[in-house]
Design an enzyme around this catalytic site. Structure first.
Site, PDB file in Angstrom:
ATOM      1  N   ARG A 172       0.888  -1.253   0.060  1.00 27.10           N
ATOM      2  CA  ARG A 172       0.047  -0.052  -0.079  1.00 27.10           C
ATOM      3  C   ARG A 172       0.864   1.400   0.028  1.00 27.10           C
ATOM      4  NH1 ARG A 172      -3.479   0.813   4.627  1.00 27.10           N
ATOM      5  NH2 ARG A 172      -1.582  -0.217   5.719  1.00 27.10           N
ATOM      6  N   SER A 221       7.702  -5.299   6.890  1.00 26.24           N
ATOM      7  CA  SER A 221       7.127  -6.469   7.909  1.00 26.24           C
ATOM      8  C   SER A 221       7.769  -7.735   7.622  1.00 26.24           C
ATOM      9  CB  SER A 221       5.620  -6.570   8.172  1.00 26.24           C
ATOM     10  OG  SER A 221       5.088  -5.462   8.408  1.00 26.24           O
ATOM     11  N   ASP A 263       5.334  -2.895  11.560  1.00 27.13           N
ATOM     12  CA  ASP A 263       3.912  -2.658  11.574  1.00 27.13           C
ATOM     13  C   ASP A 263       3.746  -2.143  13.199  1.00 27.13           C
ATOM     14  OD1 ASP A 263       4.134  -5.175  12.198  1.00 27.13           O
ATOM     15  OD2 ASP A 263       2.262  -5.852  11.318  1.00 27.13           O
TER      16      ASP A 263
END
Length: 506
Positions: free
Chosen positions: A108, A175, A228
């Site tokens: 994203r 991540s 995250d």
């Protein structure tokens, strides 16, 4: 004639007795089978027992392992990784910042406009992109150029009227296992989640992305490299200055928290201007003999690709709860024919996903119709009697309750380590009520907590039991949304005006 009638009567009597004997025999056999199934449940309940006393042992073990992980590299199952984030968002951040969230088969890009006051995210744009399969195992340059092109397109479509001469700041959420070397750099240890780009392992991740941005002519700087969980803590702190830790409980699980620099013994030359730093615990790998482990956990771990790793995660996260329940139902099916013949779906690992397990657990219909539907459609077990469906719900409850209560113990373990559990300074008979507790906020993300009501309620219940009502009233769990995206952009804002790194190693 009388003899014939007597013979017939005797024959009927013998037949009736035989039929009765068969019926009674079947009932006895059925009771025995049911007793065996109930025995499986009882054994599960006993193995999963999480008394308050046991949970407090887990709390103590978590705090001890945290100390050990901070004392030396490899000193604990908890990695206690330095993030070099020594400056959390304060609310004064203002302007437009970007974030890139790469943590799976999609990534994203975000653009966030901040208003200069706490909790003032004025606007945000988000775009999700799938990563082509061939780029997940090709060259690093191909993957990063693809991502950079998407960022460039997103920037052009965002109606950003800032002058192109003004450098834009990017927060990069990555991540995957990384050894952090500064707040904006880290070396990739290994790929997970289906990625296999060999030439990137052992390389500096943020620098490689920066080179790709430069190749595209993007006037953008990778200001921070975070995972995250750290992003979740940043977002939580942006909304509430009393936020001291963050926990993610979803498909996977992890936690991070704010630690005093002088407590990080394994890096004695560490200096930060704030006197503290965010530590990434990687708590999924926590282990203690006090954790209530069952035969199902042992078998699941032995058959997993990461055997003897992520023991805590395998007991509390969404990746595994449905699988544990499936294994229990399979055991019941092998002990009795109450569920009919063992189907291929029931025998297939991970065929029961945790969201479906949660739907069965929270089925409040009188006939448990949702339970019946899932058993039939997912596990290929049709026509399950109501009493057996109730048994399945109970299995879901036992597994979920254990997971939630252990997660609560983990959270209290963090609070104990930093003196926020009400126990610090207790000497010479002082009671917990004598201690003035500071308001303490833990940011929480993850679908298991946010979407699974029973899990959340069990976690809160255990938190209150462990801490006691007087202390628990000062501890607040706050849900954040999109720490991996907005949190990364906030950290980019926090570090945007820094011309030098605040963290020094002497």
């Amino acid at each position: 004639m009388g003899k014939v009638a007597l013979g017939v009567a005797l024959g009927v009597a013998v037949t009736t007795c035989a039929v009765a004997a068969v019926v009674v025999g079947r009932r006895v056999k059925s009771r025995r089978k049911w007793k065996r199934v109930v025995g499986v449940l009882k054994e599960l309940e006993e193995s999963c027992e999480t008394t308050v006393g046991r949970l407090r042992q887990v709390v103590d073990a978590m705090a001890v392992e945290m100390h050990a992980g901070l004392a030396s590299e490899g000193g604990s199952k908890l990695k206690m990784l330095l993030t070099f984030v020594d400056n959390l968002p304060s609310g004064s951040e203002k302007g437009t910042y970007y974030a890139l969230d790469l943590g799976g088969t999609n990534f994203r890009v975000l653009r966030v406009e901040l208003g200069g006051q706490r909790s003032s995210v004025l606007d945000q744009d988000v775009e999700r992109q799938p990563i082509p399969q061939q780029l997940m195992s090709g060259r690093s340059e191909d993957l990063l150029d693809f991502i950079a092109s998407s960022l460039q397109q997103f920037d052009e479509n965002a109606n950003d009227f800032e002058k192109s001469s003004i450098r834009k700041e990017l927060g990069f959420t990555f991540s995957f296992p990384v050894k952090q070397t500064s707040v904006s750099s880290g070396i990739l240890i290994k790929w997970t989640k289906g990625f296999a780009i060999k030439d990137m392992v052992g390389e500096e991740v943020a620098g490689a992305l920066q080179q790709a941005l430069d190749r595209k002519g993007l006037n953008m700087r990778v200001a921070v490299l975070v995972n995250d969980t750290v992003g979740t803590l940043a977002l939580g702190h942006y909304h509430d200055a009393d936020t001291v830790a963050a926990v993610i409980i979803g498909t996977g699980t992890n936690a991070c928290y704010w630690e005093r620099t002088d407590a990080i013994i394994k890096c004695q030359g560490l200096l930060t201007t704030s006197g503290g730093m965010v530590v990434n615990m990687e708590w999924g790998n926590f282990w203690s003999s006090h954790l209530p482990r069952t035969s199902y956990d042992i078998e699941l771990d032995a058959e997993s690709p990461n055997s003897n790793d992520q023991g805590f995660e395998k007991m509390i996260s969404g990746m595994y709860l449905g699988e544990i329940v499936r294994r229990v139902i399979l055991k019941m099916s092998q002990e009795s024919d109450i569920f009919g013949p063992v189907s291929s779906s029931l025998s297939m690992p991970f065929s029961l996903r945790t969201p479906l397990m949660a739907m069965m657990h929270e089925d409040d219909s009188p006939e448990l119709t949702e339970v019946a539907r899932i058993l039939k459609n997912v596990l290929e077990i049709p026509d399950v009697p109501l009493k057996a469906r109730k048994l399945v719900v109970k299995v879901c409850d036992v597994v979920t309750r254990r997971a939630a209560r252990l997660a609560a113990a983990g959270i209290v373990g963090i609070l104990k380590k930093i003196g926020r559990d009400g126990s610090s300074g207790i000497t010479g008979g002082r009671s917990r009520s004598d201690i003035k507790m500071r308001r303490t906020v833990v940011a929480v993300e993850g679908s298991l907590y946010t979407q699974y009501t029973m899990f959340r309620e069990y976690l809160h219940e255990a938190l209150h039991e462990i801490l006691g009502e007087d202390i628990a009233q000062h501890v607040i769990l706050k849900v954040t949304e999109d720490g991996s995206g907005i949190g990364a952009a906030l950290l980019a804002a926090s570090y945007s005006s820094k011309s030098v790194d605040n963290v020094q190693l002497l």
